[in-house]
Scaffold this motif. Sequence first.
Motif, PDB file in Angstrom:
ATOM      1  N   ILE A   1     -11.746   2.648  59.752  1.00  0.00           N
ATOM      2  CA  ILE A   1     -10.377   2.227  59.457  1.00  0.00           C
ATOM      3  C   ILE A   1      -9.531   3.489  59.450  1.00  0.00           C
ATOM      4  CG2 ILE A   1      -8.865   1.152  57.764  1.00  0.00           C
ATOM      5  CD1 ILE A   1     -11.359  -0.372  56.759  1.00  0.00           C
ATOM      6  N   ALA A   2      -8.512   3.525  60.283  1.00  0.00           N
ATOM      7  CA  ALA A   2      -7.675   4.718  60.391  1.00  0.00           C
ATOM      8  C   ALA A   2      -6.214   4.314  60.270  1.00  0.00           C
ATOM      9  CB  ALA A   2      -7.911   5.407  61.724  1.00  0.00           C
ATOM     10  N   GLY A   3      -5.454   5.185  59.636  1.00  0.00           N
ATOM     11  CA  GLY A   3      -4.035   4.905  59.513  1.00  0.00           C
ATOM     12  C   GLY A   3      -3.269   6.140  59.098  1.00  0.00           C
ATOM     13  N   ASP A   4      -1.998   6.155  59.411  1.00  0.00           N
ATOM     14  CA  ASP A   4      -1.110   7.255  59.048  1.00  0.00           C
ATOM     15  C   ASP A   4       0.071   6.691  58.272  1.00  0.00           C
ATOM     16  OD1 ASP A   4      -2.719   8.959  60.468  1.00  0.00           O
ATOM     17  OD2 ASP A   4      -1.464   8.962  62.249  1.00  0.00           O
TER      18      ASP A   4
ATOM     19  N   ASP B   1      15.463  12.086  59.536  1.00  0.00           N
ATOM     20  CA  ASP B   1      14.666  12.714  60.599  1.00  0.00           C
ATOM     21  C   ASP B   1      13.973  14.000  60.149  1.00  0.00           C
ATOM     22  OD1 ASP B   1      15.184  10.726  62.410  1.00  0.00           O
ATOM     23  OD2 ASP B   1      16.976  11.708  63.204  1.00  0.00           O
ATOM     24  N   ILE B   2      13.774  14.158  58.851  1.00  0.00           N
ATOM     25  CA  ILE B   2      13.009  15.288  58.316  1.00  0.00           C
ATOM     26  C   ILE B   2      11.738  14.723  57.717  1.00  0.00           C
ATOM     27  CG2 ILE B   2      12.961  17.165  56.635  1.00  0.00           C
ATOM     28  CD1 ILE B   2      16.041  17.193  56.802  1.00  0.00           C
ATOM     29  N   GLU B   3      10.623  15.198  58.218  1.00  0.00           N
ATOM     30  CA  GLU B   3       9.347  14.686  57.744  1.00  0.00           C
ATOM     31  C   GLU B   3       9.047  15.280  56.371  1.00  0.00           C
ATOM     32  OE1 GLU B   3       4.780  15.053  59.107  1.00  0.00           O
ATOM     33  OE2 GLU B   3       6.242  14.628  60.677  1.00  0.00           O
ATOM     34  N   LEU B   4       8.974  14.430  55.357  1.00  0.00           N
ATOM     35  CA  LEU B   4       8.722  14.875  54.003  1.00  0.00           C
ATOM     36  C   LEU B   4       7.245  14.838  53.645  1.00  0.00           C
ATOM     37  CD1 LEU B   4      11.639  13.082  52.139  1.00  0.00           C
ATOM     38  CD2 LEU B   4      11.531  15.460  52.901  1.00  0.00           C
ATOM     39  N   LEU B   5       6.550  13.811  54.120  1.00  0.00           N
ATOM     40  CA  LEU B   5       5.163  13.631  53.730  1.00  0.00           C
ATOM     41  C   LEU B   5       4.417  12.878  54.812  1.00  0.00           C
ATOM     42  CD1 LEU B   5       3.028  13.783  51.414  1.00  0.00           C
ATOM     43  CD2 LEU B   5       3.863  11.547  50.690  1.00  0.00           C
ATOM     44  N   THR B   6       3.233  13.350  55.121  1.00  0.00           N
ATOM     45  CA  THR B   6       2.358  12.652  56.045  1.00  0.00           C
ATOM     46  C   THR B   6       0.988  12.537  55.406  1.00  0.00           C
ATOM     47  OG1 THR B   6       3.526  13.495  57.975  1.00  0.00           O
ATOM     48  CG2 THR B   6       1.308  12.672  58.336  1.00  0.00           C
ATOM     49  N   ILE B   7       0.478  11.343  55.341  1.00  0.00           N
ATOM     50  CA  ILE B   7      -0.859  11.100  54.813  1.00  0.00           C
ATOM     51  C   ILE B   7      -1.673  10.456  55.924  1.00  0.00           C
ATOM     52  CG2 ILE B   7      -2.216   9.860  53.091  1.00  0.00           C
ATOM     53  CD1 ILE B   7       0.269   9.904  51.291  1.00  0.00           C
ATOM     54  N   ARG B   8      -2.791  11.076  56.261  1.00  0.00           N
ATOM     55  CA  ARG B   8      -3.667  10.534  57.287  1.00  0.00           C
ATOM     56  C   ARG B   8      -4.922  10.006  56.612  1.00  0.00           C
ATOM     57  NH1 ARG B   8      -3.918  13.583  62.651  1.00  0.00           N
ATOM     58  NH2 ARG B   8      -2.180  12.390  63.412  1.00  0.00           N
ATOM     59  N   LEU B   9      -5.207   8.745  56.830  1.00  0.00           N
ATOM     60  CA  LEU B   9      -6.360   8.103  56.228  1.00  0.00           C
ATOM     61  C   LEU B   9      -7.402   7.801  57.294  1.00  0.00           C
ATOM     62  CD1 LEU B   9      -4.459   5.520  54.014  1.00  0.00           C
ATOM     63  CD2 LEU B   9      -5.447   7.678  53.289  1.00  0.00           C
TER      64      LEU B   9
END
Length: 118
Positions: free
Chosen positions: A36-39, A46-54
């Motif tokens: 199971i994959a997800g972002d 348009d400013i990336e504050l947080l990215t979580i990759r699962l």
Amino acid sequence: MTALDYPGATAPYSPTPSTANLADILERILDKGIVIAGDIKIDLLDIELLTIRLRLFISSVETAKKAGIDWWETDPALSSRAAQSALARENEELRGRVAELEGRPSGTPKRSRAKEGA
């Protein structure tokens, strides 16, 4: 006579419903494995504050080893054997650093103070 005349009979070409209980599904997942994959991205203007990759991989130990995943064997927090080897490795590194600071080769044993004063 048709299949309708006999309540328990089915038509010769009708698909039978496939029933699987939870144990069968769990066995299939553990045998084959499931990924199971997800972002999750949070942007503001348009400013990336947080990215979580699962990334989630559910399988049995044997299936995970076949896939080349065995981190639980080398993680000192999860394996006493890994913890012992990590401690032994750290001990060797510290002995080398102490020997270097004392100005002697790392394999040379330390002399006792009683012999130094004589």
